[in-house]
Enzyme design. Sequence first.
Site, PDB file in Angstrom:
ATOM      1  N   HIS A   1       0.779  -1.344  -0.041  1.00  0.00           N
ATOM      2  CA  HIS A   1       0.218   0.061  -0.026  1.00  0.00           C
ATOM      3  C   HIS A   1       1.019   1.328   0.014  1.00  0.00           C
ATOM      4  O   HIS A   1       1.665   1.210   0.729  1.00  0.00           O
ATOM      5  CB  HIS A   1      -0.775  -0.040   1.332  1.00  0.00           C
ATOM      6  CG  HIS A   1      -1.858   1.142   1.376  1.00  0.00           C
ATOM      7  ND1 HIS A   1      -2.290   1.815   2.674  1.00  0.00           N
ATOM      8  CD2 HIS A   1      -2.314   2.105   0.462  1.00  0.00           C
ATOM      9  CE1 HIS A   1      -3.019   2.613   2.245  1.00  0.00           C
ATOM     10  NE2 HIS A   1      -3.104   2.771   0.888  1.00  0.00           N
TER      11      HIS A   1
ATOM     12  N   ASP B   1      -4.821   3.788  -4.653  1.00  0.00           N
ATOM     13  CA  ASP B   1      -4.813   4.378  -3.291  1.00  0.00           C
ATOM     14  C   ASP B   1      -5.955   5.330  -3.093  1.00  0.00           C
ATOM     15  O   ASP B   1      -5.822   6.516  -3.364  1.00  0.00           O
ATOM     16  CB  ASP B   1      -3.606   5.018  -2.843  1.00  0.00           C
ATOM     17  CG  ASP B   1      -3.469   5.038  -1.360  1.00  0.00           C
ATOM     18  OD1 ASP B   1      -4.240   5.003  -0.755  1.00  0.00           O
ATOM     19  OD2 ASP B   1      -2.256   5.303  -0.823  1.00  0.00           O
TER      20      ASP B   1
ATOM     21  N   TYR C   1      10.614  12.571 -12.958  1.00  0.00           N
ATOM     22  CA  TYR C   1      11.908  11.802 -13.097  1.00  0.00           C
ATOM     23  C   TYR C   1      12.359  11.430 -11.542  1.00  0.00           C
ATOM     24  O   TYR C   1      12.871  10.294 -11.240  1.00  0.00           O
ATOM     25  CB  TYR C   1      13.055  12.576 -13.763  1.00  0.00           C
ATOM     26  CG  TYR C   1      12.887  12.692 -15.371  1.00  0.00           C
ATOM     27  CD1 TYR C   1      12.013  11.675 -16.029  1.00  0.00           C
ATOM     28  CD2 TYR C   1      13.471  13.569 -15.770  1.00  0.00           C
ATOM     29  CE1 TYR C   1      11.762  12.092 -17.385  1.00  0.00           C
ATOM     30  CE2 TYR C   1      13.369  13.946 -17.461  1.00  0.00           C
ATOM     31  CZ  TYR C   1      12.383  12.920 -17.866  1.00  0.00           C
ATOM     32  OH  TYR C   1      12.189  13.099 -19.464  1.00  0.00           O
TER      33      TYR C   1
END
Length: 149
Positions: A22, A69, A118
């Site tokens: 999670h 989530d 990035y």
Amino acid sequence: MLKSIDPLLNADVLYALRAMGHGDDVVLCDTNFPADSVARQTVLGRLLRIDNVTAARAARAVLSVMPLDAFVETPVLRMEIVGRPDEIPDVQREVQAEIDAAEGRSWPMGSIERFAFYERARKAYAVIATGERRFYGCFIFKKGVIAPD
């Protein structure tokens, strides 16, 4: 082949998605993203591939087994277009449609500046390279939970 598993989900991708916990992030990236060098810095430490498909098709496969989530406002982030952060290209609209279909509701993506993307990707659990050739086909998905029965 396995029943009820999207055939695009190869053993390596399934392993990574299952191993994630999670709040862990997985990156889906286009063919121009520095996937190999970024993937070497992730938790998994190597690049995963779902070749020869669009970002939307790869997102559909991943979202067929991975919950997003619900404890964060934006569990999916898209890479912003340099100089035009509010513009949403077709590739990102298509991935948004896959998110909405998988979740059964509208759940808009957040956005993140290219170089911040990035940096965040380097901290992800894994990077999955797709065959997406359109620019800005890069996304970060945050894994959610599956509620008890």
